[in-house]
Design a protein around this motif. Structure first.
Motif, PDB file in Angstrom:
ATOM      1  N   UNK A 182     -17.263   2.864 -17.618  1.00 15.76           N
ATOM      2  CA  UNK A 182     -18.142   3.712 -17.893  1.00 15.76           C
ATOM      3  C   UNK A 182     -18.547   4.151 -19.400  1.00 15.76           C
ATOM      4  N   UNK A 183     -17.845   3.289 -20.138  1.00 13.35           N
ATOM      5  CA  UNK A 183     -18.218   3.766 -21.840  1.00 13.35           C
ATOM      6  C   UNK A 183     -17.727   4.959 -22.134  1.00 13.35           C
ATOM      7  N   UNK A 184     -16.601   5.254 -21.913  1.00 11.23           N
ATOM      8  CA  UNK A 184     -16.070   6.629 -22.183  1.00 11.23           C
ATOM      9  C   UNK A 184     -15.239   6.150 -23.278  1.00 11.23           C
ATOM     10  N   UNK A 185     -15.666   6.885 -24.799  1.00 12.14           N
ATOM     11  CA  UNK A 185     -15.142   6.603 -25.831  1.00 12.14           C
ATOM     12  C   UNK A 185     -14.274   7.886 -26.481  1.00 12.14           C
ATOM     13  N   UNK A 186     -14.180   8.842 -25.774  1.00 14.54           N
ATOM     14  CA  UNK A 186     -13.328   9.982 -26.242  1.00 14.54           C
ATOM     15  C   UNK A 186     -11.898   9.693 -25.793  1.00 14.54           C
ATOM     16  N   UNK A 187     -11.036  10.836 -26.173  1.00 17.09           N
ATOM     17  CA  UNK A 187      -9.561  10.748 -26.240  1.00 17.09           C
ATOM     18  C   UNK A 187      -9.102  10.062 -24.626  1.00 17.09           C
ATOM     19  N   UNK A 188      -8.427   9.245 -24.652  1.00 18.64           N
ATOM     20  CA  UNK A 188      -7.778   8.548 -23.522  1.00 18.64           C
ATOM     21  C   UNK A 188      -6.085   8.779 -23.332  1.00 18.64           C
ATOM     22  N   UNK A 189      -5.648   9.130 -22.413  1.00 16.44           N
ATOM     23  CA  UNK A 189      -4.308   9.317 -22.218  1.00 16.44           C
ATOM     24  C   UNK A 189      -3.639   9.164 -20.958  1.00 16.44           C
ATOM     25  N   UNK A 190      -2.575   8.569 -20.654  1.00 18.49           N
ATOM     26  CA  UNK A 190      -2.121   8.471 -19.440  1.00 18.49           C
ATOM     27  C   UNK A 190      -0.566   9.093 -19.309  1.00 18.49           C
ATOM     28  N   UNK A 191      -0.240   9.697 -18.077  1.00 24.30           N
ATOM     29  CA  UNK A 191       1.122  10.330 -17.815  1.00 24.30           C
ATOM     30  C   UNK A 191       1.735   9.735 -16.991  1.00 24.30           C
ATOM     31  N   UNK A 192       3.122   9.810 -16.936  1.00 26.72           N
ATOM     32  CA  UNK A 192       3.712   9.212 -15.556  1.00 26.72           C
ATOM     33  C   UNK A 192       4.843  10.297 -15.216  1.00 26.72           C
ATOM     34  N   UNK A 193       4.135  11.398 -14.887  1.00 25.10           N
ATOM     35  CA  UNK A 193       5.179  12.728 -14.567  1.00 25.10           C
ATOM     36  C   UNK A 193       5.311  12.929 -13.000  1.00 25.10           C
ATOM     37  N   UNK A 194       5.045  11.842 -12.070  1.00 21.83           N
ATOM     38  CA  UNK A 194       5.365  12.040 -10.771  1.00 21.83           C
ATOM     39  C   UNK A 194       4.500  13.189 -10.386  1.00 21.83           C
ATOM     40  N   UNK A 195       4.956  13.982  -9.339  1.00 21.29           N
ATOM     41  CA  UNK A 195       4.301  15.043  -8.574  1.00 21.29           C
ATOM     42  C   UNK A 195       4.006  16.153  -9.590  1.00 21.29           C
ATOM     43  N   UNK A 196       4.528  16.309 -10.723  1.00 18.27           N
ATOM     44  CA  UNK A 196       4.132  17.496 -11.733  1.00 18.27           C
ATOM     45  C   UNK A 196       2.923  17.119 -12.659  1.00 18.27           C
ATOM     46  N   UNK A 197       2.612  15.894 -12.597  1.00 19.69           N
ATOM     47  CA  UNK A 197       1.487  15.329 -13.372  1.00 19.69           C
ATOM     48  C   UNK A 197       0.083  15.646 -13.381  1.00 19.69           C
ATOM     49  N   UNK A 198      -0.137  15.969 -12.166  1.00 16.14           N
ATOM     50  CA  UNK A 198      -1.792  16.452 -11.873  1.00 16.14           C
ATOM     51  C   UNK A 198      -2.016  17.745 -12.598  1.00 16.14           C
TER      52      UNK A 198
END
Length: 442
Positions: A182-198
């Motif tokens: 989608x050519x989204x060029x802003x900040x990008x981050x990924x979390x791996x916090x299981x059930x609390x991560x949403x």
């Protein structure tokens, strides 16, 4: 205002996408919730012969080989995604689909928000390799007696591995795919916090917009507890409901006779946007994200103290949003359905809301679709947004006998109003707790 300080921006939700056992559209999800229809059934996707647990909540409407599952797409984008599907695990595919559906629902375009001002924040589960990915490689390393010879792995086994194998299971790939296609060029981050991560992803994206680093953020979560290896691990480590012959009645959050949780899979995403920009472009607003909190709490011997963690997360979230407990119309609970977690969560909710001298209504989406792992929190957020839209709460399924150790008030009647504001809470087995507060759009 101090020099260099930006005014705090209001953050609203302008798009929603969901892939879940309850359906792959908000209409399907609300239909299931409003009619009290469970999505838990006998498992079809995983061999269960000889296993004590044979029920789960599968996202059966999501077909990994059907590009239409990703919503309406322009021709070039549809072609690119279809070509890349073989490089994605099911969790990645569901996460990408939910994000695409949310973007389509929000109707964002480059004239309203430039690509440089749109970011992505995703939470993902621990993605486990499918056994089939290693079958040929392992077979090439067996000796005449069928024993695996590790010394042959480098020469005979590894060359048979798909060179793109690892890309299918990296937890940052859902956010990466969504940004690329989608050519989204802003900040990008990924979390791996299981059930609390949403909730954690929502809170982090909220602050990104508030501090002016982006004007819009696609916030998603994806997870599956139904990978064959993860399924077996869960059977060994968790309290799972064994009501194989009564799937729809198998999970009963906060009920005295609860038997355990049920495993599931799914994904959800929302589009967060600066309110001023959203209103200027005429966007439909589902609600306003007021803020939230993420806290960790462990007791003696590093054991999770979920009661304390959830209570602290709710109290801190309300404090940051400058709200009292009396302002909350309902709590969307973690509602795992296990003996200990429900008891600790109920006591945490009571600890926050008893001071307000009110019986706050509590809902539990897991009573419909079990534990979706990392995706659960955002699917629950979508459910409460739909409750605000339809101005009524959905019932907690299978709640029949109150538990004296669970001093909460699950919704069991039709037509209970959702109020103008709700709080969603989640917790991991390790004691990481999160909360997000959302109110009805003005």
């Amino acid at each position: 205002m101090a020099i260099g300080q930006l005014p705090k921006r209001r953050v609203v939700i302008t798009g929603v996408g969901v892939v879940s056992p309850l359906g792959n559209s908000t209409a399907d999800v609300w239909d299931a919730l409003a009619n009290g229809r469970s999505a838990i059934d006998t498992i079809r996707s995983v061999p269960v012969d000889g296993l004590p647990i044979r029920i789960a909540a599968e996202a059966r409407q999501f077909a990994t080989d059907d590009i239409d599952s990703f919503g309406p797409l322009e021709k070039d984008r549809k072609k690119a995604i279809r070509k890349a599907l073989k490089m994605m695990s099911r969790e990645c595919q569901m996460g990408l689909a939910a994000g695409q559906l949310a973007l389509g629902d929000a109707r964002l375009d480059a004239q309203a928000v430039a690509p440089e001002r749109i970011g992505v924040e995703y939470n993902a589960d621990f993605m486990i390799t499918m056994p089939d990915d290693f079958t040929d490689s392992i077979a090439a390393c067996l000796d005449e007696s069928g024993r695996f010879v590790f010394d042959r792995w480098a020469a005979d086994g590894m060359p048979r591995m798909n060179p793109l194998w690892l890309l299918r299971y990296l937890p940052n790939m859902p956010a990466a795919h969504l940004a690329i296609y989608n050519d989204l060029r802003g900040p990008n981050n990924s979390l791996t916090l299981r059930e609390a991560g949403g909730n954690a992803a929502l809170v982090e994206a909220f602050h990104v917009i508030q501090r002016g680093a982006a004007d819009a953020m696609v916030v998603g979560a994806t997870g599956s507890r139904l990978n064959p290896l993860q399924f077996v691990h869960s059977i060994q480590q968790e309290q799972l409901s064994d009501l194989n012959d009564s799937p729809a009645e198998s999970i009963r959050p906060f009920d005295l006779n609860r038997r355990g949780t049920v495993l599931g899979e799914g994904a959800a995403a929302v589009v967060l946007e600066d309110e001023e920009i959203a209103r200027k472009r005429g966007a439909v607003i589902y609600g306003e994200l007021l803020g939230g909190a993420v806290v960790a709490s462990t007791g003696a011997q590093m054991r999770a103290d979920r009661r304390k963690g959830l209570q602290n997360a709710m109290a801190l979230a309300l404090q940051r949003c400058q709200l009292t407990p009396a302002a909350i119309g309902h709590v969307n609970a973690h509602g795992l359905g296990t003996q200990l977690c429900d008891q600790e969560e109920a006591q945490a909710i009571n600890g926050v809301f008893s001071a307000a001298n009110r019986d706050v209504p509590v809902v539990a989406v897991k009573s419909y679709c079990g534990s979706l792992g990392a995706a659960g929190g955002l699917v629950e957020i979508v459910a409460s947004l739909l409750a605000l839209k339809n101005n009524r709460l959905f019932r907690v399924l299978n709640y029949q006998t109150p538990d004296p150790n669970c001093p909460v008030h699950p919704v069991v009647d039709e037509g209970v109003p959702p109020g103008d504001c709700f709080i969603n809470i989640n917790v991991t087995p390790q004691g990481l707790s999160s909360a997000a507060v959302i109110r009805r759009a003005e």
